[in-house]
Design an enzyme around this catalytic site. Structure first.
Site, PDB file in Angstrom:
ATOM      1  N   CYS A  65      11.131 -10.081 -45.906  1.00 35.22           N
ATOM      2  CA  CYS A  65       9.907  -9.279 -45.801  1.00 35.22           C
ATOM      3  C   CYS A  65       9.174  -9.247 -47.141  1.00 35.22           C
ATOM      4  O   CYS A  65       9.795  -9.093 -48.192  1.00 35.22           O
ATOM      5  CB  CYS A  65      10.259  -7.854 -45.366  1.00 35.22           C
ATOM      6  N   CYS A  69       9.142  -1.706 -49.796  1.00 37.79           N
ATOM      7  CA  CYS A  69       9.686  -0.393 -49.433  1.00 37.79           C
ATOM      8  C   CYS A  69      11.076  -0.231 -50.059  1.00 37.79           C
ATOM      9  O   CYS A  69      11.999  -0.983 -49.761  1.00 37.79           O
ATOM     10  CB  CYS A  69       9.772  -0.258 -47.919  1.00 37.79           C
ATOM     11  N   CYS A  72      14.622  -0.141 -48.169  1.00 42.10           N
ATOM     12  CA  CYS A  72      14.902  -1.129 -47.133  1.00 42.10           C
ATOM     13  C   CYS A  72      15.738  -2.298 -47.624  1.00 42.10           C
ATOM     14  O   CYS A  72      15.428  -2.914 -48.640  1.00 42.10           O
ATOM     15  CB  CYS A  72      13.587  -1.641 -46.567  1.00 42.10           C
ATOM     16  N   CYS A 109      14.059  -1.096 -28.323  1.00 44.69           N
ATOM     17  CA  CYS A 109      13.116  -1.124 -29.440  1.00 44.69           C
ATOM     18  C   CYS A 109      13.165  -2.504 -30.083  1.00 44.69           C
ATOM     19  O   CYS A 109      14.203  -2.908 -30.616  1.00 44.69           O
ATOM     20  CB  CYS A 109      13.470  -0.051 -30.465  1.00 44.69           C
ATOM     21  N   CYS A 142       9.686  -0.511 -26.615  1.00 44.96           N
ATOM     22  CA  CYS A 142       8.910  -0.068 -27.774  1.00 44.96           C
ATOM     23  C   CYS A 142       8.869  -1.211 -28.775  1.00 44.96           C
ATOM     24  O   CYS A 142       9.900  -1.820 -29.071  1.00 44.96           O
ATOM     25  CB  CYS A 142       9.567   1.162 -28.407  1.00 44.96           C
ATOM     26  N   CYS A 202       5.275   6.490 -31.556  1.00 45.59           N
ATOM     27  CA  CYS A 202       6.569   6.888 -32.108  1.00 45.59           C
ATOM     28  C   CYS A 202       6.448   6.813 -33.622  1.00 45.59           C
ATOM     29  O   CYS A 202       6.113   5.755 -34.160  1.00 45.59           O
ATOM     30  CB  CYS A 202       7.658   5.941 -31.596  1.00 45.59           C
ATOM     31  N   ARG A 272      14.466  12.104 -32.248  1.00 47.84           N
ATOM     32  CA  ARG A 272      15.522  11.102 -32.143  1.00 47.84           C
ATOM     33  C   ARG A 272      16.367  11.069 -33.403  1.00 47.84           C
ATOM     34  O   ARG A 272      15.849  10.932 -34.515  1.00 47.84           O
ATOM     35  CB  ARG A 272      14.912   9.722 -31.897  1.00 47.84           C
TER      36      ARG A 272
END
Length: 406
Positions: A65, A69, A72, A109, A142, A202, A272
């Site tokens: 990626c 962040c 992560c 998901c 999702c 979400c 959740r």
């Protein structure tokens, strides 16, 4: 406690607590913890009974990626020894999803690392959604693909997607300390696009990154204003090889207070329990079921969760039941608003839809993650001895030849 009586009354009326009341929940003592759980449990049962919705993650594309962040393991500068692979084929993703559905998951998901999808990526994911829907009657899907461009949410909706996840993660005031390659407003804009396309939104948070109580209240109040249908609460999984790999700022008791505060602020929303529950709640996970009405089954994106059967046993032993495919998750007022293609309102839902998670990209739900070098705020001392033995890199399921944990 007068505070808890007030919060229960407000939760049953879907009324927003004050910031001072929310902060007071986080400041309660360990001696008061069971009272806090019992009070928030009354609100949870009012809107969701004793049902627990199961969700299952499929990591369509792992690692590699370009975003930075700091939490992560999939960020470009990450040295974490995670699985790295490019896009799963639709039939591979559908097979992985079927394992979760067979284990009791009601929602699948679909997550992919990266800043956001190209139009080609949207076409690829659309094929995957269609394959999953064809092979699994009634399953919800999702998507969590990062920042959306104009028109992409509509294409996902047309392909059969039910929801889109994109987490706020932390407060607007501290967002730039965690991520520098995109902004908090970028995340708000993406959830707004999902809302506008008729997808169930979400969006959630990650706790344990060194944030203050004020930061936690800020992000949960922002979520209340955003009004997603589901709010994943992730607890940071401190992966070695990431900037936050040494941050162990959570205790089981603090995790429960955070979940309770979230329930009081967003009483009628699918809260959740997402990534990090095994690491930080440990043997106190069953207590969290009195606060949340939804969990992830089995493994996460790049880390392993407890055995899927252990999740099912925990739910049954705690006196809860797995929510069936034929049951509507949301309370009627929210379900009707979603069916009509309109978000809830401040008085009738978690909040009004004016701003902008399955979870965080690494915390255990969904959302984009990143590259190198964010300057981090000064962190609080670790609240407990680091349990690095509980952080297990995923080596099974999607992207491997081994059977998934579901």
């Amino acid at each position: 406690m007068d505070l808890l009586n007030t919060l229960v009354d407000k939760g049953l009326r879907r009324e927003l607590p004050t910031r001072e009341e929310a902060l007071a929940v986080l400041a309660t003592s360990d001696d008061e913890l069971l009272d806090v759980v019992a009070a928030a449990g009354k609100v949870r049962r009012q809107w969701f009974g004793r049902r627990v919705k199961l969700n299952y993650l499929v990591n369509l594309k792992s690692g590699l990626c370009p975003e930075d962040c700091s939490y992560c393991s999939q960020r470009l500068g990450s040295k974490a020894d995670i699985l790295k692979y490019t896009w799963l084929k639709p039939d591979e993703a559908s097979k992985a999803a079927a394992a979760g559905v067979a284990g009791g998951a009601k929602r699948v998901c679909l997550v992919a690392s990266g800043r956001g999808p190209t139009d080609r990526d949207i076409a690829r994911v659309s094929e995957t959604i269609e394959a999953i829907k064809e092979q699994n009657d009634g399953v919800e899907v999702c998507a969590c693909l990062g920042l959306l461009s104009d028109g992409q949410a509509e294409r996902l909706r047309a392909a059969g997607a039910d929801a889109y996840n994109h987490n706020l993660n932390t407060s607007e005031g501290t967002y730039g300390d965690i991520t520098t390659t995109h902004t908090y407003q970028d995340r708000v804009d993406t959830v707004t696009k999902a809302h506008g396309a008729g997808l169930s939104a979400c969006s959630g948070l990650i706790a344990g990154m060194g944030e203050s109580d004020e930061d936690l209240v800020d992000v949960v109040f922002s979520l209340r204003e955003l009004d997603p249908d589901s709010v994943p609460v992730n607890f940071l999984i401190p992966f070695e090889g990431t900037p936050l790999g040494k941050e162990w700022n959570l205790t089981p008791e603090r995790c429960l207070r955070i979940l309770a505060m979230t329930r009081f602020v967003c009483p009628d929303v699918e809260v959740r329990l997402a990534g990090g529950r095994e690491v930080h709640l440990r043997s106190m996970q069953p207590l969290a079921l009195h606060l949340v009405n939804s969990i992830f089954l089995g493994d996460y994106l790049t880390s392993e969760g407890q055995a899927g059967q252990a999740d099912l046993d925990m739910i049954a032993d705690a006196g809860f039941e797995v929510e069936g495919a034929g049951t509507t998750t949301l309370p009627r007022h929210r379900a009707d608003a979603l069916a009509a293609g309109a978000p809830g309102t401040a008085s009738a839902g978690c909040g009004s839809h004016e701003d902008s998670g399955c979870g965080s990209h690494e915390g255990g739900g969904c959302g984009p993650c990143g590259g190198h070098g964010a300057e981090l705020p000064e962190q609080a001392p670790a609240a407990e001895t680091a349990r690095t033995d509980l952080v297990a890199v995923r080596r099974r399921g999607a992207g491997t030849d081994l059977a998934p944990n579901a």
